[in-house]
Write an enzyme that holds these catalytic residues in place. Structure first.
Site, mmCIF file in Angstrom:
data_model
loop_
_atom_site.group_PDB
_atom_site.id
_atom_site.type_symbol
_atom_site.label_atom_id
_atom_site.label_comp_id
_atom_site.label_asym_id
_atom_site.label_seq_id
_atom_site.Cartn_x
_atom_site.Cartn_y
_atom_site.Cartn_z
ATOM 1 N N ASP A 13 0.881 -1.174 0.000
ATOM 2 C CA ASP A 13 0.000 0.000 0.000
ATOM 3 C C ASP A 13 0.921 1.227 0.000
ATOM 4 O O ASP A 13 2.129 1.113 0.206
ATOM 5 C CB ASP A 13 -0.885 -0.010 1.258
ATOM 6 C CG ASP A 13 -1.809 1.207 1.326
ATOM 7 O OD1 ASP A 13 -2.273 1.674 0.271
ATOM 8 O OD2 ASP A 13 -2.067 1.709 2.444
ATOM 9 N N SER A 14 0.328 2.387 -0.198
ATOM 10 C CA SER A 14 1.118 3.620 -0.151
ATOM 11 C C SER A 14 1.636 3.900 1.251
ATOM 12 O O SER A 14 2.482 4.764 1.441
ATOM 13 C CB SER A 14 0.245 4.794 -0.598
ATOM 14 O OG SER A 14 -0.832 4.936 0.305
ATOM 15 N N TYR A 45 -0.692 8.161 -2.683
ATOM 16 C CA TYR A 45 -0.868 7.764 -4.086
ATOM 17 C C TYR A 45 -2.087 8.480 -4.697
ATOM 18 O O TYR A 45 -2.171 8.658 -5.899
ATOM 19 C CB TYR A 45 -1.143 6.261 -4.190
ATOM 20 C CG TYR A 45 0.048 5.325 -4.076
ATOM 21 C CD1 TYR A 45 1.323 5.780 -3.746
ATOM 22 C CD2 TYR A 45 -0.119 3.952 -4.294
ATOM 23 C CE1 TYR A 45 2.389 4.892 -3.638
ATOM 24 C CE2 TYR A 45 0.947 3.061 -4.200
ATOM 25 C CZ TYR A 45 2.200 3.525 -3.869
ATOM 26 O OH TYR A 45 3.244 2.643 -3.775
ATOM 27 N N GLY A 46 -3.034 8.820 -3.802
ATOM 28 C CA GLY A 46 -4.375 9.231 -4.222
ATOM 29 C C GLY A 46 -4.480 10.276 -5.312
ATOM 30 O O GLY A 46 -5.399 10.252 -6.118
ATOM 31 N N CYS A 76 -4.537 -1.582 -1.641
ATOM 32 C CA CYS A 76 -4.727 -0.149 -1.863
ATOM 33 C C CYS A 76 -5.725 0.011 -3.012
ATOM 34 O O CYS A 76 -5.493 -0.523 -4.107
ATOM 35 C CB CYS A 76 -3.381 0.468 -2.232
ATOM 36 S SG CYS A 76 -3.468 2.185 -2.749
ATOM 37 N N ASN A 77 -6.808 0.717 -2.732
ATOM 38 C CA ASN A 77 -7.825 0.929 -3.785
ATOM 39 C C ASN A 77 -7.249 1.720 -4.955
ATOM 40 O O ASN A 77 -7.529 1.436 -6.112
ATOM 41 C CB ASN A 77 -9.016 1.705 -3.216
ATOM 42 C CG ASN A 77 -9.807 0.912 -2.194
ATOM 43 O OD1 ASN A 77 -10.831 0.343 -2.512
ATOM 44 N ND2 ASN A 77 -9.331 0.871 -0.966
ATOM 45 N N THR A 78 -6.442 2.726 -4.629
ATOM 46 C CA THR A 78 -5.893 3.602 -5.674
ATOM 47 C C THR A 78 -4.941 2.830 -6.591
ATOM 48 O O THR A 78 -4.992 2.968 -7.822
ATOM 49 C CB THR A 78 -5.133 4.783 -5.025
ATOM 50 O OG1 THR A 78 -5.947 5.339 -3.989
ATOM 51 C CG2 THR A 78 -4.801 5.849 -6.041
ATOM 52 N N CYS A 187 -10.944 3.345 0.803
ATOM 53 C CA CYS A 187 -9.491 3.570 0.858
ATOM 54 C C CYS A 187 -9.021 2.779 2.071
ATOM 55 O O CYS A 187 -9.650 2.840 3.135
ATOM 56 C CB CYS A 187 -9.199 5.055 1.040
ATOM 57 S SG CYS A 187 -7.474 5.400 1.471
ATOM 58 N N THR A 188 -7.932 2.037 1.918
ATOM 59 C CA THR A 188 -7.541 1.134 3.005
ATOM 60 C C THR A 188 -7.002 1.868 4.235
ATOM 61 O O THR A 188 -6.819 1.258 5.280
ATOM 62 C CB THR A 188 -6.506 0.100 2.509
ATOM 63 O OG1 THR A 188 -5.412 0.785 1.889
ATOM 64 C CG2 THR A 188 -7.132 -0.872 1.548
ATOM 65 N N HIS A 189 -6.760 3.157 4.117
ATOM 66 C CA HIS A 189 -6.382 3.908 5.318
ATOM 67 C C HIS A 189 -7.611 4.153 6.220
ATOM 68 O O HIS A 189 -7.461 4.330 7.422
ATOM 69 C CB HIS A 189 -5.769 5.265 4.938
ATOM 70 C CG HIS A 189 -4.319 5.175 4.554
ATOM 71 N ND1 HIS A 189 -3.911 4.674 3.339
ATOM 72 C CD2 HIS A 189 -3.186 5.498 5.227
ATOM 73 C CE1 HIS A 189 -2.583 4.721 3.287
ATOM 74 N NE2 HIS A 189 -2.126 5.217 4.409
#
Ligand code: DGL
Length: 229
Positions: A13-14, A45-46, A76-78, A187-189
């Site tokens: 992920d970012s 990354y978004g 990470c969705n992005t 968003c995974t955050h």
């Protein structure tokens, strides 16, 4: 490098967002080893161009493969939106599992017909999100909300900081006021902020996030390939 049942599962992920997916996977498959890359150096990354995210996703994938991973979870969705098609085409023998906003279950659950989706601009611009929305959410109104400040809060470890609830409330209140009764954490955050988001939305909206579903998909892929530890 050849892989087998005892090889680790890779996640990237970012930043630390995707840790919630890794944790869900470990709960589901406690015998599995994992390797996690938090690409914090390049976070967020978004709002980066697609080509740059592809390059970063490739670099994370290379490192996970060098560590002998048998499966790569794009946590990470992005990065999924920008790069998973490219990764699958480039690393043909490697299984990939990605993540996208859970628009379908949200559309089915909503009673008001209004769903709030919280994600990055990159995710909202991607093919996956738009195809899923067109297919499964054409009868609901989606309020697409970019919440980049949530990523910053999580990366800084400020989830429990005094001002966090106010920041979350400011972003979510307009979505709730518009009648959304389901909020999708795209968003995974954001699952790291789930307790605060649920507190703000209490009695008005249910919060959906797909960590468990992604973990189950990762297990399914390992089973299909005879790679489950
Ligand atoms: N965690 C990433 C996602 O799921 C986004 C965070 C970022 O903007 O880097 O989309």
């Amino acid at each position: 490098m050849s892989v087998g049942k005892s090889s680790p599962v890779g996640f990237f992920d970012s930043g630390i967002g995707g840790k919630c997916i890794e944790a869900a996977f470990k709960r589901l498959c406690p015998a599995e080893k994992t390797v996690y890359i938090a690409d914090s150096e390049h976070c967020p990354y978004g709002n980066k161009p697609k080509e740059e995210i592809i390059r970063l996703a490739e670099s994370c994938t290379e490192r996970l493969l060098a560590a002998g991973c048998k499966l790569v979870v794009v946590a990470c969705n992005t990065a999924t939106a920008a790069a998973i098609d490219h990764l699958r085409a480039k690393y043909r023998s490697v299984p990939f599992v990605g993540i996208e906003p859970a628009v379908k279950p949200a559309a089915l659950e909503s009673r008001t017909g209004i769903v709030g989706v919280l994600a990055t601009q990159g995710t909202f611009s991607g093919r996956l999100y738009n195809e899923t929305k067109a297919k499964f959410a054409k009868d609901v109104t989606i309020i697409a909300t970019v919440a980049d400040e949530f990523v910053t809060i999580v990366e800084r470890g400020e989830v429990d900081a005094p001002g966090t609830e106010t920041i979350v409330r400011k972003r979510i209140e307009p979505v709730l006021a518009a009648g959304a009764d389901v909020l999708v954490l795209g968003c995974t955050h954001f699952p790291h902020l789930k307790p605060v988001i649920e507190k703000v939305a209490a009695g008005r909206a249910r919060v959906i996030e797909p960590s468990e579903a992604v973990a189950r998909q990762a297990r399914r892929v390992l089973e299909e390939r005879g790679l489950l530890a």
